[in-house]
Write a protein that holds these residues in place. Structure first.
Motif, mmCIF file in Angstrom:
data_model
loop_
_atom_site.group_PDB
_atom_site.id
_atom_site.type_symbol
_atom_site.label_atom_id
_atom_site.label_comp_id
_atom_site.label_asym_id
_atom_site.label_seq_id
_atom_site.Cartn_x
_atom_site.Cartn_y
_atom_site.Cartn_z
ATOM 1 N N LYS A 293 -5.998 5.508 -5.936
ATOM 2 C CA LYS A 293 -7.193 5.246 -5.121
ATOM 3 C C LYS A 293 -7.611 6.547 -4.450
ATOM 4 O O LYS A 293 -6.834 7.152 -3.724
ATOM 5 C CB LYS A 293 -6.904 4.212 -4.045
ATOM 6 C CG LYS A 293 -6.875 2.797 -4.537
ATOM 7 C CD LYS A 293 -8.244 2.190 -4.516
ATOM 8 C CE LYS A 293 -8.158 0.701 -4.793
ATOM 9 N NZ LYS A 293 -9.205 0.232 -5.656
ATOM 10 N N SER B 109 0.814 -1.217 0.000
ATOM 11 C CA SER B 109 0.000 0.000 0.000
ATOM 12 C C SER B 109 0.845 1.265 0.000
ATOM 13 O O SER B 109 0.340 2.345 -0.261
ATOM 14 C CB SER B 109 -0.934 0.005 1.215
ATOM 15 O OG SER B 109 -0.173 0.043 2.414
ATOM 16 N N GLY C 26 -11.805 5.206 -2.114
ATOM 17 C CA GLY C 26 -12.104 3.806 -2.372
ATOM 18 C C GLY C 26 -12.296 3.461 -3.838
ATOM 19 O O GLY C 26 -12.536 2.311 -4.178
ATOM 20 N N GLN C 27 -12.191 4.442 -4.720
ATOM 21 C CA GLN C 27 -12.373 4.231 -6.165
ATOM 22 C C GLN C 27 -11.054 4.476 -6.890
ATOM 23 O O GLN C 27 -10.262 5.323 -6.476
ATOM 24 C CB GLN C 27 -13.421 5.205 -6.718
ATOM 25 C CG GLN C 27 -14.780 5.091 -6.094
ATOM 26 C CD GLN C 27 -15.576 3.956 -6.707
ATOM 27 O OE1 GLN C 27 -15.357 3.574 -7.844
ATOM 28 N NE2 GLN C 27 -16.505 3.415 -5.944
ATOM 29 N N ASP C 28 -10.843 3.780 -7.995
ATOM 30 C CA ASP C 28 -9.692 4.057 -8.853
ATOM 31 C C ASP C 28 -9.976 5.305 -9.671
ATOM 32 O O ASP C 28 -11.018 5.403 -10.325
ATOM 33 C CB ASP C 28 -9.408 2.892 -9.803
ATOM 34 C CG ASP C 28 -8.805 1.702 -9.077
ATOM 35 O OD1 ASP C 28 -8.266 1.879 -7.970
ATOM 36 O OD2 ASP C 28 -8.860 0.587 -9.634
#
Length: 197
Positions: free
Chosen positions: A157, A110, A160-162
């Motif tokens: 990110k 991460s 929570g979305q690309d």
């Protein structure tokens, strides 16, 4: 484009990373460093050199030190790991003081920046504070002769979305347009497609 970005909208539909609001703010908070598998740690136990050691973080994220086996290290800040080791050493040592120093930086996935596609040496890079696209490209050795640098895409990110951003690598690397440079964040993925002939 390379197979990794097939099915994505055309690159021209992505916002330019260099002019995006998050980049324009220039004040991007960076997270604390988290230990990851592959890191090399120096464990220093004050007044107890026999308990001090240099240890690697195993692929399972754990370390072993003198008197303590299988301690979870991955995903923790060095100071957190030091407190955990102190708690476990209390049964052997009065008031232990443990310092953890990270030597070989890899970090958890991460907190890595991954570069795929037409980079000279595609790889995952440990994130460093204030890292930019230019720093990433220097680390991977630049572009291959077959790269379509101005069609590169940075995947980030957000909420929570690309989110996909266009990155003009040819402008930055070949034409020296530093305004095409932009900060990268831990977890970013830079996809460099192959040019069409």
């Amino acid at each position: 484009m390379i197979g990794l970005v097939i099915g994505l909208p055309a690159c021209s539909s992505y916002p330019d990373i260099a002019t995006s609001p998050i980049t324009a703010a220039k004040q991007i908070p960076t997270p604390d460093y988290l230990i990851g598998p592959g890191d090399s740690l120096n464990i220093f136990v004050w007044r107890n050199p026999e308990l001090s050691a240099s240890v690697p973080v195993r692929p399972d994220g754990k370390i072993s030190t003198p008197l303590i086996e299988d301690v979870q290290a991955a995903g923790k800040r060095p100071s957190e790991l030091g407190r955990d080791l102190e708690n476990q050493l209390k049964q052997y040592v009065q008031e232990p003081v443990v310092t953890v120093i990270v030597n070989g930086f890899v970090g958890p996935f991460s907190q890595q920046v991954r570069v795929v596609g037409e980079a000279a040496a595609p790889q995952a890079i440990p994130y460093r504070e204030n890292m930019s696209v230019l720093d990433v490209m220097i680390q991977v050795g630049g572009l291959t002769p077959f790269a379509a640098g101005n069609r590169a895409v940075l995947v980030r990110k957000e909420g929570g979305q690309d989110t996909y951003y266009q990155v003009a690598l040819d402008d930055l690397l070949k034409d020296g347009k530093v305004q095409a440079n932009a900060p990268v964040l831990p977890g970013d993925i830079l996809i460099i497609p192959q040019s069409w002939f």
